[in-house]
Design a protein around this motif. Structure first.
Motif, PDB file in Angstrom:
ATOM      1  N   ARG A   1     -13.468  10.005   2.093  1.00 14.09           N
ATOM      2  CA  ARG A   1     -14.218   9.094   1.225  1.00 14.09           C
ATOM      3  C   ARG A   1     -13.649   7.673   1.280  1.00 14.09           C
ATOM      4  O   ARG A   1     -14.250   6.737   0.770  1.00 14.09           O
ATOM      5  CB  ARG A   1     -14.219   9.633  -0.213  1.00 14.09           C
ATOM      6  CG  ARG A   1     -15.045  10.918  -0.339  1.00 14.09           C
ATOM      7  CD  ARG A   1     -15.132  11.412  -1.773  1.00 14.09           C
ATOM      8  NE  ARG A   1     -13.857  11.763  -2.361  1.00 14.09           N
ATOM      9  CZ  ARG A   1     -13.209  12.926  -2.180  1.00 14.09           C
ATOM     10  NH1 ARG A   1     -13.725  13.850  -1.391  1.00 14.09           N
ATOM     11  NH2 ARG A   1     -12.054  13.148  -2.792  1.00 14.09           N
ATOM     12  N   ALA A   2     -12.511   7.521   1.915  1.00 15.00           N
ATOM     13  CA  ALA A   2     -11.898   6.196   2.118  1.00 15.00           C
ATOM     14  C   ALA A   2     -12.487   5.569   3.380  1.00 15.00           C
ATOM     15  O   ALA A   2     -12.988   6.273   4.263  1.00 15.00           O
ATOM     16  CB  ALA A   2     -10.390   6.346   2.280  1.00 15.00           C
TER      17      ALA A   2
ATOM     18  N   ARG B   1      -6.465   9.311  -2.349  1.00 16.20           N
ATOM     19  CA  ARG B   1      -5.943   7.946  -2.569  1.00 16.20           C
ATOM     20  C   ARG B   1      -7.095   6.999  -2.889  1.00 16.20           C
ATOM     21  O   ARG B   1      -7.006   6.184  -3.806  1.00 16.20           O
ATOM     22  CB  ARG B   1      -5.194   7.427  -1.326  1.00 16.20           C
ATOM     23  CG  ARG B   1      -3.965   8.207  -0.895  1.00 16.20           C
ATOM     24  CD  ARG B   1      -2.755   8.150  -1.804  1.00 16.20           C
ATOM     25  NE  ARG B   1      -2.903   8.686  -3.132  1.00 16.20           N
ATOM     26  CZ  ARG B   1      -2.944   9.988  -3.466  1.00 16.20           C
ATOM     27  NH1 ARG B   1      -2.865  10.913  -2.543  1.00 16.20           N
ATOM     28  NH2 ARG B   1      -3.078  10.364  -4.720  1.00 16.20           N
ATOM     29  N   SER B   2      -8.169   7.104  -2.149  1.00 14.98           N
ATOM     30  CA  SER B   2      -9.328   6.239  -2.371  1.00 14.98           C
ATOM     31  C   SER B   2      -9.923   6.480  -3.758  1.00 14.98           C
ATOM     32  O   SER B   2     -10.236   5.531  -4.475  1.00 14.98           O
ATOM     33  CB  SER B   2     -10.381   6.493  -1.290  1.00 14.98           C
ATOM     34  OG  SER B   2     -11.506   5.682  -1.491  1.00 14.98           O
ATOM     35  N   ASP B   3     -10.052   7.745  -4.124  1.00 14.95           N
ATOM     36  CA  ASP B   3     -10.594   8.078  -5.444  1.00 14.95           C
ATOM     37  C   ASP B   3      -9.727   7.504  -6.566  1.00 14.95           C
ATOM     38  O   ASP B   3     -10.227   7.169  -7.641  1.00 14.95           O
ATOM     39  CB  ASP B   3     -10.698   9.600  -5.620  1.00 14.95           C
ATOM     40  CG  ASP B   3     -11.742  10.234  -4.707  1.00 14.95           C
ATOM     41  OD1 ASP B   3     -12.555   9.497  -4.092  1.00 14.95           O
ATOM     42  OD2 ASP B   3     -11.729  11.481  -4.591  1.00 14.95           O
ATOM     43  N   ALA B   4      -8.421   7.379  -6.309  1.00 17.08           N
ATOM     44  CA  ALA B   4      -7.488   6.825  -7.293  1.00 17.08           C
ATOM     45  C   ALA B   4      -7.438   5.298  -7.235  1.00 17.08           C
ATOM     46  O   ALA B   4      -6.679   4.680  -7.970  1.00 17.08           O
ATOM     47  CB  ALA B   4      -6.092   7.407  -7.064  1.00 17.08           C
ATOM     48  N   GLY B   5      -8.232   4.706  -6.340  1.00 12.52           N
ATOM     49  CA  GLY B   5      -8.257   3.250  -6.216  1.00 12.52           C
ATOM     50  C   GLY B   5      -7.071   2.682  -5.463  1.00 12.52           C
ATOM     51  O   GLY B   5      -6.742   1.509  -5.613  1.00 12.52           O
ATOM     52  N   GLU B   6      -6.430   3.517  -4.659  1.00 16.62           N
ATOM     53  CA  GLU B   6      -5.249   3.095  -3.907  1.00 16.62           C
ATOM     54  C   GLU B   6      -5.583   2.895  -2.436  1.00 16.62           C
ATOM     55  O   GLU B   6      -6.283   3.708  -1.842  1.00 16.62           O
ATOM     56  CB  GLU B   6      -4.146   4.152  -4.003  1.00 16.62           C
ATOM     57  CG  GLU B   6      -3.657   4.414  -5.407  1.00 16.62           C
ATOM     58  CD  GLU B   6      -2.703   5.591  -5.471  1.00 16.62           C
ATOM     59  OE1 GLU B   6      -1.893   5.592  -6.402  1.00 16.62           O
ATOM     60  OE2 GLU B   6      -2.764   6.498  -4.622  1.00 16.62           O
ATOM     61  N   ASP B   7      -5.061   1.823  -1.860  1.00 13.77           N
ATOM     62  CA  ASP B   7      -5.122   1.628  -0.419  1.00 13.77           C
ATOM     63  C   ASP B   7      -3.904   2.308   0.177  1.00 13.77           C
ATOM     64  O   ASP B   7      -2.848   2.377  -0.450  1.00 13.77           O
ATOM     65  CB  ASP B   7      -5.113   0.138  -0.076  1.00 13.77           C
ATOM     66  CG  ASP B   7      -6.400  -0.548  -0.517  1.00 13.77           C
ATOM     67  OD1 ASP B   7      -7.481  -0.025  -0.227  1.00 13.77           O
ATOM     68  OD2 ASP B   7      -6.302  -1.609  -1.167  1.00 13.77           O
TER      69      ASP B   7
ATOM     70  N   TRP C   1       0.834  -1.206   0.000  1.00 12.95           N
ATOM     71  CA  TRP C   1       0.000   0.000   0.000  1.00 12.95           C
ATOM     72  C   TRP C   1       0.867   1.255   0.000  1.00 12.95           C
ATOM     73  O   TRP C   1       2.040   1.229   0.361  1.00 12.95           O
ATOM     74  CB  TRP C   1      -0.906   0.015   1.219  1.00 12.95           C
ATOM     75  CG  TRP C   1      -1.991  -1.029   1.226  1.00 12.95           C
ATOM     76  CD1 TRP C   1      -2.169  -2.056   0.338  1.00 12.95           C
ATOM     77  CD2 TRP C   1      -3.036  -1.159   2.181  1.00 12.95           C
ATOM     78  NE1 TRP C   1      -3.266  -2.807   0.685  1.00 12.95           N
ATOM     79  CE2 TRP C   1      -3.818  -2.278   1.818  1.00 12.95           C
ATOM     80  CE3 TRP C   1      -3.391  -0.444   3.316  1.00 12.95           C
ATOM     81  CZ2 TRP C   1      -4.934  -2.682   2.532  1.00 12.95           C
ATOM     82  CZ3 TRP C   1      -4.503  -0.850   4.037  1.00 12.95           C
ATOM     83  CH2 TRP C   1      -5.268  -1.952   3.646  1.00 12.95           C
TER      84      TRP C   1
END
Length: 159
Positions: A89-90, A63-69, A21
């Motif tokens: 939003r994560a 990070r969440s919007d970019a699909g990253e954990d 991550w």
């Protein structure tokens, strides 16, 4: 989460590496004025912390919007601070690294190149509000190696 000297950075780096991550150090989100205040031995106020916490929350959302954990260190000492972070939003989960004050003070005293003086540990311990049973997170004791802390956190979170 946890007070200074609890091993947040070390454990978070290990956890992020083990999980593959993204990692971020919350101290990097502090405005210069906050760092200067702490370097001079003055604890931060809530008014000092809100913009810093908001920046961390926004980073987690990005990070969440970019699909990253991601794993990010943050003292998150009060529930109100954690509530703000949970506004991301994560999905935000907490690992409270907890240990005896004597061990924490010893760790702070032994490190170099950090702006947080050991004299502020007492104010952090006074401010700390442990995770509530309704908060998404776990407590991990720091009386073990950093690698064991990271493994214990991952297991407790089901990762």
């Amino acid at each position: 989460m946890g007070v200074s000297g609890s091993g947040k950075t070390t454990v978070a780096q290990l956890l992020a590496k083990d999980l593959g991550w993204v990692f971020a150090e919350a101290d990097e989100f502090h405005p210069r004025a906050n760092i200067a205040k702490m370097e001079n031995g003055h604890p931060l106020t809530d008014d000092d912390r809100w913009p810093w916490l908001g920046a961390i929350r926004d980073w987690a959302s990005e990070r969440s919007d970019a699909g990253e954990d991601a794993v990010v260190t943050c003292s998150a000492l009060k529930r109100s601070y954690r509530d703000l972070l949970r506004g991301s939003r994560a999905r935000v989960r907490f690992v409270h690294l907890d240990g005896p004050p004597e061990l924490l003070a010893q760790r702070i005293g032994g490190r170099t190149g950090h702006f947080m003086p050991s004299s502020l540990l007492g104010s952090q311990l006074d401010t700390l509000e442990p995770l509530g049973t309704d908060e998404d997170g776990v407590v991990v004791s720091v009386d073990q190696s950093p690698q064991d802390c990271a493994r214990a956190a991952a297991r407790a979170l089901g990762l």
